[in-house]
Motif scaffolding. Structure first.
Motif, PDB file in Angstrom:
ATOM      1  N   GLU A   1       0.822  -1.202   0.000  1.00  0.00           N
ATOM      2  CA  GLU A   1       0.000   0.000   0.000  1.00  0.00           C
ATOM      3  C   GLU A   1       0.860   1.258   0.000  1.00  0.00           C
ATOM      4  OE1 GLU A   1      -2.767  -0.060   3.221  1.00  0.00           O
ATOM      5  OE2 GLU A   1      -3.663  -1.970   2.619  1.00  0.00           O
ATOM      6  N   ILE A   2       1.997   1.199   0.683  1.00  0.00           N
ATOM      7  CA  ILE A   2       2.882   2.356   0.787  1.00  0.00           C
ATOM      8  C   ILE A   2       4.317   1.891   0.577  1.00  0.00           C
ATOM      9  CG2 ILE A   2       3.773   4.169   2.302  1.00  0.00           C
ATOM     10  CD1 ILE A   2       1.066   4.153   3.733  1.00  0.00           C
ATOM     11  N   ALA A   3       5.045   2.585  -0.294  1.00  0.00           N
ATOM     12  CA  ALA A   3       6.455   2.273  -0.544  1.00  0.00           C
ATOM     13  C   ALA A   3       7.269   3.553  -0.445  1.00  0.00           C
ATOM     14  CB  ALA A   3       6.633   1.632  -1.918  1.00  0.00           C
ATOM     15  N   ARG A   4       8.365   3.465   0.298  1.00  0.00           N
ATOM     16  CA  ARG A   4       9.252   4.622   0.471  1.00  0.00           C
ATOM     17  C   ARG A   4      10.665   4.201   0.110  1.00  0.00           C
ATOM     18  NH1 ARG A   4       6.377   4.413   5.553  1.00  0.00           N
ATOM     19  NH2 ARG A   4       4.740   6.010   5.693  1.00  0.00           N
ATOM     20  N   PHE A   5      11.277   4.917  -0.808  1.00  0.00           N
ATOM     21  CA  PHE A   5      12.660   4.643  -1.216  1.00  0.00           C
ATOM     22  C   PHE A   5      13.426   5.960  -1.169  1.00  0.00           C
ATOM     23  CE2 PHE A   5      10.095   1.356  -3.289  1.00  0.00           C
ATOM     24  CZ  PHE A   5      10.798   0.205  -2.939  1.00  0.00           C
TER      25      PHE A   5
ATOM     26  N   PHE B   1      -2.517  -0.008  -3.823  1.00  0.00           N
ATOM     27  CA  PHE B   1      -1.351   0.852  -3.650  1.00  0.00           C
ATOM     28  C   PHE B   1      -1.775   2.311  -3.523  1.00  0.00           C
ATOM     29  CE2 PHE B   1       2.560   3.006  -5.162  1.00  0.00           C
ATOM     30  CZ  PHE B   1       3.416   2.515  -4.191  1.00  0.00           C
ATOM     31  N   LYS B   2      -1.272   2.990  -2.478  1.00  0.00           N
ATOM     32  CA  LYS B   2      -1.718   4.349  -2.168  1.00  0.00           C
ATOM     33  C   LYS B   2      -0.662   5.419  -2.396  1.00  0.00           C
ATOM     34  CE  LYS B   2      -4.735   2.715   1.590  1.00  0.00           C
ATOM     35  NZ  LYS B   2      -4.967   2.779   3.063  1.00  0.00           N
ATOM     36  N   ALA B   3       0.598   5.115  -2.060  1.00  0.00           N
ATOM     37  CA  ALA B   3       1.579   6.187  -2.044  1.00  0.00           C
ATOM     38  C   ALA B   3       2.983   5.683  -2.351  1.00  0.00           C
ATOM     39  CB  ALA B   3       1.573   6.877  -0.679  1.00  0.00           C
TER      40      ALA B   3
ATOM     41  N   PRO C   1       8.614  10.259 -15.840  1.00  0.00           N
ATOM     42  CA  PRO C   1       7.698   9.548 -16.742  1.00  0.00           C
ATOM     43  C   PRO C   1       6.240   9.743 -16.331  1.00  0.00           C
ATOM     44  CG  PRO C   1       8.614   8.024 -15.160  1.00  0.00           C
ATOM     45  CD  PRO C   1       9.296   9.340 -14.909  1.00  0.00           C
ATOM     46  N   ALA C   2       5.349   9.529 -17.261  1.00  0.00           N
ATOM     47  CA  ALA C   2       3.926   9.561 -16.942  1.00  0.00           C
ATOM     48  C   ALA C   2       3.572   8.416 -15.998  1.00  0.00           C
ATOM     49  CB  ALA C   2       3.101   9.450 -18.227  1.00  0.00           C
ATOM     50  N   ILE C   3       2.547   8.631 -15.208  1.00  0.00           N
ATOM     51  CA  ILE C   3       2.060   7.572 -14.332  1.00  0.00           C
ATOM     52  C   ILE C   3       1.440   6.482 -15.204  1.00  0.00           C
ATOM     53  CG2 ILE C   3       0.441   6.997 -12.482  1.00  0.00           C
ATOM     54  CD1 ILE C   3       0.642   9.887 -11.551  1.00  0.00           C
ATOM     55  N   PRO C   4       1.793   5.210 -14.987  1.00  0.00           N
ATOM     56  CA  PRO C   4       1.200   4.135 -15.788  1.00  0.00           C
ATOM     57  C   PRO C   4      -0.330   4.176 -15.720  1.00  0.00           C
ATOM     58  CG  PRO C   4       3.028   3.301 -14.490  1.00  0.00           C
ATOM     59  CD  PRO C   4       2.784   4.703 -14.021  1.00  0.00           C
ATOM     60  N   PRO C   5      -1.010   3.848 -16.817  1.00  0.00           N
ATOM     61  CA  PRO C   5      -2.470   3.966 -16.866  1.00  0.00           C
ATOM     62  C   PRO C   5      -3.198   3.257 -15.726  1.00  0.00           C
ATOM     63  CG  PRO C   5      -1.610   3.564 -19.052  1.00  0.00           C
ATOM     64  CD  PRO C   5      -0.447   3.433 -18.118  1.00  0.00           C
ATOM     65  N   VAL C   6      -2.714   2.074 -15.328  1.00  0.00           N
ATOM     66  CA  VAL C   6      -3.402   1.337 -14.259  1.00  0.00           C
ATOM     67  C   VAL C   6      -3.356   2.130 -12.956  1.00  0.00           C
ATOM     68  CG1 VAL C   6      -3.349  -0.753 -12.842  1.00  0.00           C
ATOM     69  CG2 VAL C   6      -2.994  -0.920 -15.301  1.00  0.00           C
ATOM     70  N   LEU C   7      -2.193   2.707 -12.639  1.00  0.00           N
ATOM     71  CA  LEU C   7      -2.081   3.502 -11.417  1.00  0.00           C
ATOM     72  C   LEU C   7      -2.853   4.811 -11.551  1.00  0.00           C
ATOM     73  CD1 LEU C   7       1.630   3.190 -10.210  1.00  0.00           C
ATOM     74  CD2 LEU C   7      -0.410   2.264  -9.132  1.00  0.00           C
TER      75      LEU C   7
ATOM     76  N   TYR D   1      -7.147   4.557  -5.369  1.00  0.00           N
ATOM     77  CA  TYR D   1      -6.344   4.466  -4.150  1.00  0.00           C
ATOM     78  C   TYR D   1      -5.051   5.274  -4.260  1.00  0.00           C
ATOM     79  CZ  TYR D   1      -9.433   0.565  -3.017  1.00  0.00           C
ATOM     80  OH  TYR D   1     -10.529  -0.211  -2.748  1.00  0.00           O
ATOM     81  N   PHE D   2      -4.422   5.263  -5.420  1.00  0.00           N
ATOM     82  CA  PHE D   2      -3.124   5.900  -5.591  1.00  0.00           C
ATOM     83  C   PHE D   2      -3.295   7.414  -5.707  1.00  0.00           C
ATOM     84  CE2 PHE D   2       0.560   7.052  -8.437  1.00  0.00           C
ATOM     85  CZ  PHE D   2       1.516   6.936  -7.431  1.00  0.00           C
ATOM     86  N   THR D   3      -2.931   8.129  -4.635  1.00  0.00           N
ATOM     87  CA  THR D   3      -3.177   9.570  -4.596  1.00  0.00           C
ATOM     88  C   THR D   3      -1.982  10.390  -4.128  1.00  0.00           C
ATOM     89  OG1 THR D   3      -4.082   9.376  -2.349  1.00  0.00           O
ATOM     90  CG2 THR D   3      -5.652   9.278  -4.183  1.00  0.00           C
ATOM     91  N   ARG D   4      -0.871   9.753  -3.729  1.00  0.00           N
ATOM     92  CA  ARG D   4       0.232  10.524  -3.152  1.00  0.00           C
ATOM     93  C   ARG D   4       1.580  10.090  -3.730  1.00  0.00           C
ATOM     94  NH1 ARG D   4      -0.217   9.302   2.918  1.00  0.00           N
ATOM     95  NH2 ARG D   4      -1.304   7.475   2.140  1.00  0.00           N
ATOM     96  N   MET D   5       2.447  11.085  -3.963  1.00  0.00           N
ATOM     97  CA  MET D   5       3.794  10.797  -4.426  1.00  0.00           C
ATOM     98  C   MET D   5       4.732  11.894  -3.929  1.00  0.00           C
ATOM     99  SD  MET D   5       5.267  10.213  -8.304  1.00  0.00           S
ATOM    100  CE  MET D   5       3.900   9.142  -8.725  1.00  0.00           C
ATOM    101  N   GLY D   6       5.919  11.498  -3.459  1.00  0.00           N
ATOM    102  CA  GLY D   6       6.928  12.455  -3.028  1.00  0.00           C
ATOM    103  C   GLY D   6       8.144  12.369  -3.928  1.00  0.00           C
ATOM    104  N   LEU D   7       8.573  13.513  -4.491  1.00  0.00           N
ATOM    105  CA  LEU D   7       9.647  13.510  -5.485  1.00  0.00           C
ATOM    106  C   LEU D   7      10.807  14.450  -5.144  1.00  0.00           C
ATOM    107  CD1 LEU D   7       7.459  13.744  -8.735  1.00  0.00           C
ATOM    108  CD2 LEU D   7       8.462  11.677  -7.754  1.00  0.00           C
TER     109      LEU D   7
END
Length: 211
Positions: A121-125, A148-150, A174-180, A185-191
């Motif tokens: 659900e959440i992945a941080r790298f 997957f959320k974030a 890159p563009a977000i893949p169409p499925v995501l 659910y997928f609403t957050r991203m940190g860049l």
């Protein structure tokens, strides 16, 4: 005695004192929750997800300090207090949170095994990947993770790290893949604190509530 329970016996199991009750409707849910908490205290060495997490730890250069995972497993870098990999399991087979921060060996390519963690659900790298070719396949790794959320790949603000090309992501975003992009659910991203260039693709504004 708790409502809905009737004592029927006691025994010892793996160092725990286990009390057996005959349960009514009121006690059934509590019994199931207690049994699940005991079951996932240690994730077996044969668990696919356990082996995947341990293999990822090895790929990122963390020392092999254990042969199994607990419900919440953290492997530290003894030479750097800010360096660790952490995974949280929701049961014997599923990891729902994964964090890799300042690993001993950042990677320029994304291990295919990350895509097998379909319960994430959440992945941080944080400073775990670097270069221009890692972010696109990393994003694609979560297409089969239904809930997957974030994704957070925010780097350290420390100039010694943020200006090190072997520690930060770079290149165009890159563009977000169409499925995501279509996922509710997928609403957050940190860049931030990476070395990305160019403009954000249009579907970032459509898919994300927080960037």
């Amino acid at each position: 005695m708790y409502r809905g329970y009737r004592l029927v016996g006691m025994a010892s199991l793996g160092g725990y004192r286990v009390v057996f009750y005959r349960v009514g409707i009121c006690g059934l849910l509590a019994t199931l929750v207690f049994a699940m908490s005991l079951r996932i205290r240690m994730v077996g060495v044969g668990s696919f997800s356990s082996q995947t997490i341990l293999a990822l730890a090895s790929a990122f250069g963390f020392p092999a300090t254990t042969s199994y995972c607990n419900q919440k497993t953290t492997i530290n870098n003894p030479n750097d207090p800010t360096s660790f990999i952490s995974a949280q399991f929701c049961n014997m087979d599923f990891v729902f949170r994964l964090t890799v921060q300042n690993p001993p060996s950042p990677l320029s390519q994304v291990p295919e095994s990350i895509a097998s963690l379909t319960s994430l659900e959440i992945a941080r790298f944080h400073n775990a990947f670097y270069g221009p070719k890692a972010f696109d396949p990393l994003l694609s790794s979560f297409q089969n993770a239904k809930f997957f959320k974030a994704l957070n790949v925010t780097g350290s603000p420390d100039p010694k790290i943020s200006k090190d090309p072997s520690r930060v992501l770079s290149g165009s975003i890159p563009a977000i893949p169409p499925v995501l992009a279509a996922s509710t659910y997928f609403t957050r991203m940190g860049l931030s604190n990476n070395n990305f260039s160019g403009m954000l693709p249009g579907n970032y504004g459509d898919a994300l509530l927080q960037l």
